[in-house]
Motif scaffolding. Structure first.
Motif, PDB file in Angstrom:
ATOM      1  N   PHE A 191       0.245  -0.966   0.161  1.00 30.39           N
ATOM      2  CA  PHE A 191       0.163  -0.022  -0.101  1.00 30.39           C
ATOM      3  C   PHE A 191       1.019   1.435  -0.343  1.00 30.39           C
ATOM      4  N   GLY A 192      -0.225   2.295  -0.543  1.00 28.43           N
ATOM      5  CA  GLY A 192       0.883   3.673  -0.003  1.00 28.43           C
ATOM      6  C   GLY A 192       1.787   4.028  -1.208  1.00 28.43           C
ATOM      7  N   CYS A 193       3.059   4.612  -1.180  1.00 28.14           N
ATOM      8  CA  CYS A 193       3.904   5.558  -2.038  1.00 28.14           C
ATOM      9  C   CYS A 193       5.060   4.953  -2.843  1.00 28.14           C
ATOM     10  N   GLN A 194       5.728   5.549  -3.388  1.00 30.78           N
ATOM     11  CA  GLN A 194       6.385   4.689  -4.573  1.00 30.78           C
ATOM     12  C   GLN A 194       7.464   4.435  -3.420  1.00 30.78           C
ATOM     13  N   MET A 195       7.753   5.108  -2.399  1.00 25.07           N
ATOM     14  CA  MET A 195       8.649   4.831  -1.471  1.00 25.07           C
ATOM     15  C   MET A 195       8.395   3.134  -0.914  1.00 25.07           C
ATOM     16  N   ASN A 196       7.059   3.519  -0.416  1.00 30.96           N
ATOM     17  CA  ASN A 196       7.391   1.914   0.195  1.00 30.96           C
ATOM     18  C   ASN A 196       6.853   0.812  -1.401  1.00 30.96           C
ATOM     19  N   VAL A 197       6.596   1.379  -2.429  1.00 33.40           N
ATOM     20  CA  VAL A 197       6.373  -0.108  -3.425  1.00 33.40           C
ATOM     21  C   VAL A 197       7.522  -0.493  -3.384  1.00 33.40           C
TER      22      VAL A 197
ATOM     23  N   ASN B 124       2.525  -4.630   3.495  1.00 33.74           N
ATOM     24  CA  ASN B 124       3.654  -3.347   3.668  1.00 33.74           C
ATOM     25  C   ASN B 124       2.661  -2.207   3.684  1.00 33.74           C
ATOM     26  N   THR B 125       2.219  -1.637   4.639  1.00 31.31           N
ATOM     27  CA  THR B 125       1.134  -0.504   4.775  1.00 31.31           C
ATOM     28  C   THR B 125       1.199   0.512   4.446  1.00 31.31           C
ATOM     29  N   CYS B 126       0.339   1.304   4.724  1.00 29.06           N
ATOM     30  CA  CYS B 126       0.357   2.687   4.811  1.00 29.06           C
ATOM     31  C   CYS B 126      -0.459   3.755   5.749  1.00 29.06           C
ATOM     32  N   THR B 127      -0.007   4.498   6.604  1.00 32.61           N
ATOM     33  CA  THR B 127      -0.618   4.894   6.671  1.00 32.61           C
ATOM     34  C   THR B 127      -0.751   6.784   6.880  1.00 32.61           C
ATOM     35  N   VAL B 128      -0.897   7.044   6.231  1.00 30.49           N
ATOM     36  CA  VAL B 128      -1.052   8.616   5.754  1.00 30.49           C
ATOM     37  C   VAL B 128      -1.665   9.581   5.989  1.00 30.49           C
ATOM     38  N   ARG B 129      -3.191   8.770   5.519  1.00 31.94           N
ATOM     39  CA  ARG B 129      -4.690   9.292   5.678  1.00 31.94           C
ATOM     40  C   ARG B 129      -5.470   8.163   6.869  1.00 31.94           C
TER      41      ARG B 129
ATOM     42  N   GLY C 132       6.155  -1.480   7.199  1.00 34.10           N
ATOM     43  CA  GLY C 132       5.739  -0.207   7.333  1.00 34.10           C
ATOM     44  C   GLY C 132       4.790   0.812   8.043  1.00 34.10           C
ATOM     45  N   CYS C 133       4.528   2.342   7.038  1.00 29.07           N
ATOM     46  CA  CYS C 133       4.905   2.666   8.191  1.00 29.07           C
ATOM     47  C   CYS C 133       3.529   2.434   9.238  1.00 29.07           C
ATOM     48  N   MET C 134       2.245   2.076   8.357  1.00 38.07           N
ATOM     49  CA  MET C 134       1.247   1.352   9.917  1.00 38.07           C
ATOM     50  C   MET C 134       1.515   0.758  10.907  1.00 38.07           C
TER      51      MET C 134
ATOM     52  N   VAL D 236       1.792  12.394   9.170  1.00 41.66           N
ATOM     53  CA  VAL D 236       2.809  11.838   9.783  1.00 41.66           C
ATOM     54  C   VAL D 236       3.806  11.335   9.769  1.00 41.66           C
ATOM     55  N   VAL D 237       4.567  11.055   8.488  1.00 42.46           N
ATOM     56  CA  VAL D 237       5.650  10.855   7.743  1.00 42.46           C
ATOM     57  C   VAL D 237       6.422  10.965   8.506  1.00 42.46           C
ATOM     58  N   PRO D 238       7.288  12.159   9.711  1.00 47.11           N
ATOM     59  CA  PRO D 238       8.175  11.632   9.674  1.00 47.11           C
ATOM     60  C   PRO D 238       8.356  11.466  11.009  1.00 47.11           C
ATOM     61  N   ARG D 239       7.014  10.687  11.735  1.00 47.86           N
ATOM     62  CA  ARG D 239       7.561   9.656  12.870  1.00 47.86           C
ATOM     63  C   ARG D 239       7.168   8.478  12.314  1.00 47.86           C
ATOM     64  N   THR D 240       6.769   8.360  11.481  1.00 45.89           N
ATOM     65  CA  THR D 240       7.086   6.800   9.905  1.00 45.89           C
ATOM     66  C   THR D 240       8.304   7.023   9.867  1.00 45.89           C
ATOM     67  N   ARG D 241       9.218   7.730   9.626  1.00 45.75           N
ATOM     68  CA  ARG D 241      10.099   7.473   8.474  1.00 45.75           C
ATOM     69  C   ARG D 241      11.452   8.045   9.033  1.00 45.75           C
ATOM     70  N   GLY D 242      11.228   8.360  10.603  1.00 40.99           N
ATOM     71  CA  GLY D 242      12.708   9.242  11.146  1.00 40.99           C
ATOM     72  C   GLY D 242      12.902  10.403  10.350  1.00 40.99           C
TER      73      GLY D 242
ATOM     74  N   GLY E 222      12.445  10.068  -2.579  1.00 44.97           N
ATOM     75  CA  GLY E 222      12.501  11.127  -1.089  1.00 44.97           C
ATOM     76  C   GLY E 222      11.466  11.928  -0.790  1.00 44.97           C
ATOM     77  N   GLN E 223      11.532  11.635   0.291  1.00 38.85           N
ATOM     78  CA  GLN E 223      10.384  12.880   1.317  1.00 38.85           C
ATOM     79  C   GLN E 223      10.829  13.744   0.172  1.00 38.85           C
ATOM     80  N   ASN E 224      11.469  14.118   0.468  1.00 35.21           N
ATOM     81  CA  ASN E 224      12.343  15.674   0.075  1.00 35.21           C
ATOM     82  C   ASN E 224      13.546  15.825  -0.317  1.00 35.21           C
TER      83      ASN E 224
HETATM   84 FE1  F3S Z   1       4.053   6.550   1.989  1.00 34.40          FE
HETATM   85 FE2  F3S Z   1       1.646   5.469   3.665  1.00 34.40          FE
HETATM   86 FE3  F3S Z   1       4.502   5.922   4.521  1.00 34.40          FE
HETATM   87  S1  F3S Z   1       2.464   7.682   1.758  1.00 34.40           S
HETATM   88  S2  F3S Z   1       6.049   7.012   3.491  1.00 34.40           S
HETATM   89  S3  F3S Z   1       3.902   4.508   2.593  1.00 34.40           S
HETATM   90  S4  F3S Z   1       2.991   6.458   5.373  1.00 34.40           S
END
Ligand code: F3S
Ligand code: SAH
Ligand code: SF4
Length: 449
Positions: free
Chosen positions: A17-23, A53-58, A88-90, A173-179, A208-210
């Motif tokens: 789930f989630g963004c390209q970073m997670n992919v 592999n989870t996402c938690t952005v929303r 992943g992030c969740m 929430v990303v700074p709390r999941t990816r440091g 990258g996030q940034n």
């Molecule tokens: Fe990406 Fe979701 Fe984590 S958008 S950085 S997988 S919270």
């Protein structure tokens, strides 16, 4: 670690789930699993290890992963020997809750633990049947290591150049999941891209996030502009893309590299989030609309045909009708080539969580629809302006039955094209010229010229 002969007969299933970073993290985990002798399967029922592999952005992302896990947990109950791992992030943010809610899960580990995956799985197996492990969080990596990723075959590959985020956006929430932010050295990235080119890839997307904060706190003195130049020099590579950039970390060096490096595609994804300075300040984005405006005009002066895409949030705390209209106005002003719109979703542990002045849900939904409608019309208009023009596309897929290819234009527009004569179709990885004949909001259609 478990003994090798047993691992050789092992299979794994991975769901992302989630963004390209997670992919890309999933690609890295696949690399690690393959190295340890696991074979991928596309049905969880056939797998001895299931990775989610989870996402938690929303909130929606949480719900998707939880509903998947609900089903897999049942499968695990009926097949005790299966290992169920949540990454992943969740997994990072909800370790304890997940463990409490679904005690069947064997492993709960955040993104920074990817590299330890095989050790952790071995640990679970050596305890054969004992209670699952719950892993601690650790960001204190001396240097970000990259396991050998397994990417789907193709011409375009994701390459992580930076991890984590040092920003403090109130909703995120990303700074709390990816440091904290950390950057890989230029040399390591270039080496990986050389290998990708040798394996047939022709385009890379630097992740990258940034990304434009690349190198800022690594002490190496290497900037994102330096990285772009170094990657541009990789022989055989045709195209370079990158995401995501942050308006506060824009600099002349990056714009100069975009202008000068012929492989760096003319496309910038620069999330503006809101058109109201009051809201940008409450979001703690660290820039004003004027600053955003200044960078966009510098960029457009340097790279005239650059495409600009963005992210927008509606319904953030304190958003008034005037704030929202300011967001509609920035869409007109910057004439984005694409945008992801989101309705604000409060995230536990973030600064804005608990703020009580969110607009009512139905107001946010109406605003979201108005914004999407306006963007759809604008994007269609932008695509229409390409009809009758030639576009260079990097061929990603070839459909020989239909006699058609598809790929992306330099500005990242999706393009489908048929052949104009009996000439053979190009191969994936070739760059061809396409005369655009029609379009929808999703992309362009044309004929290979
Ligand atoms: Fe990406 Fe979701 Fe984590 S958008 S950085 S997988 S919270
Ligand atoms: N690092 C990137 C992307 C972060 S997440 C950046 O800073 O641009 C991708 C997008 O999700 C963000 O740009 C933002 O628009 C959206 N987003 C993040 N948290 C959100 C939340 N709590 N509610 C709604 N949208 C959110
Ligand atoms: Fe989240 Fe802001 Fe960091 Fe992007 S820059 S990941 S929105 S905190």
């Amino acid at each position: 670690m478990a003994d090798e002969s047993r691992l050789l007969s092992d299979t794994y299933y991975i769901r992302t789930f989630g963004c390209q970073m997670n992919v890309h993290d999933s690609e890295r985990m696949s690399g690690l699993m393959a190295e340890a002798g696991f074979r991928p399967v596309d049905d969880p029922a056939l797998a001895s290890v299931i990775l989610v592999n989870t996402c938690t952005v929303r909130d929606k992302a949480d719900q998707k992963a939880l509903s998947d896990l609900g089903r897999l947990r049942q499968h695990k109950k009926e097949n005790g020997s299966v290992v169920l791992a949540v990454t992943g992030c969740m997994a990072e943010r909800e370790q304890e809750n997940l463990h409490r809610l679904m005690p069947e899960i064997d492993l709960i580990a955040g993104p920074s633990q990817v590299r330890n995956l095989i050790l952790m799985l071995g640990d679970i197996r050596s305890r054969a049947g004992a209670k699952g492990v719950l892993l601690g969080r650790s960001y204190d990596l001396p240097e970000m290591t990259t396991p050998p990723a397994i990417r789907p075959p193709g011409v375009t590959a994701l390459v992580t150049v930076q991890e984590g985020c040092d920003k403090t956006c109130a909703y995120c929430v990303v700074p709390r999941t990816r440091g904290r932010e950390r950057s890989r050295p230029v040399a390591a990235i270039v080496e990986e891209i050389r290998e990708l080119v040798a394996a047939g890839y022709r385009e890379v997307t630097l992740l990258g996030q940034n990304v434009n904060g690349y190198g800022k706190n690594s002490g190496s003195g290497e900037s994102f502009g330096d990285l772009l130049r170094a990657v541009n020099a990789v022989e055989g590579l045709r195209r370079i893309r990158f995401t995501t950039s942050h308006p506060s970390d824009m600099d002349e060096g990056m714009i100069a590299a975009m202008k000068e490096c012929e492989k760096v595609m003319p496309h910038l994804h620069l999330p503006v989030q809101s058109g109201s300075d009051a809201l940008l300040s409450r979001m703690d984005r660290g820039y004003s609309l004027d600053l955003y405006r200044t960078w966009i005009s510098r960029l457009r002066n340097a790279v005239p045909h650059v495409a600009l895409t963005t992210d927008l949030i509606v319904g953030f705390c304190g958003e008034t009708e005037e704030d929202f209209e300011a967001t509609l106005r920035v869409v007109e002003e910057f004439r984005f080539d694409g945008a992801f719109c989101f309705i604000y979703s409060p995230r536990p542990g973030t600064p804005a969580h608990g703020w009580t002045d969110m607009p009512p849900r139905e107001v946010s939904v109406t605003r979201f629809r108005r914004l999407e409608e306006r963007l759809d019309a604008l994007i269609l208009e932008k695509n229409r302006s390409q009809v009758g023009r030639l576009q260079e596309i990097l061929v990603e897929r070839v459909d020989s039955t239909m006699g058609r290819v598809s790929g992306r234009s330099p500005q990242f527009r999706h393009v489908r094209a048929g052949r104009s004569s009996d000439r053979p179709l190009p191969e994936p990885g070739e760059i061809v010229s396409v005369m655009v004949r029609s379009c929808t909001k999703a992309g362009l259609e044309g004929v290979i010229s």
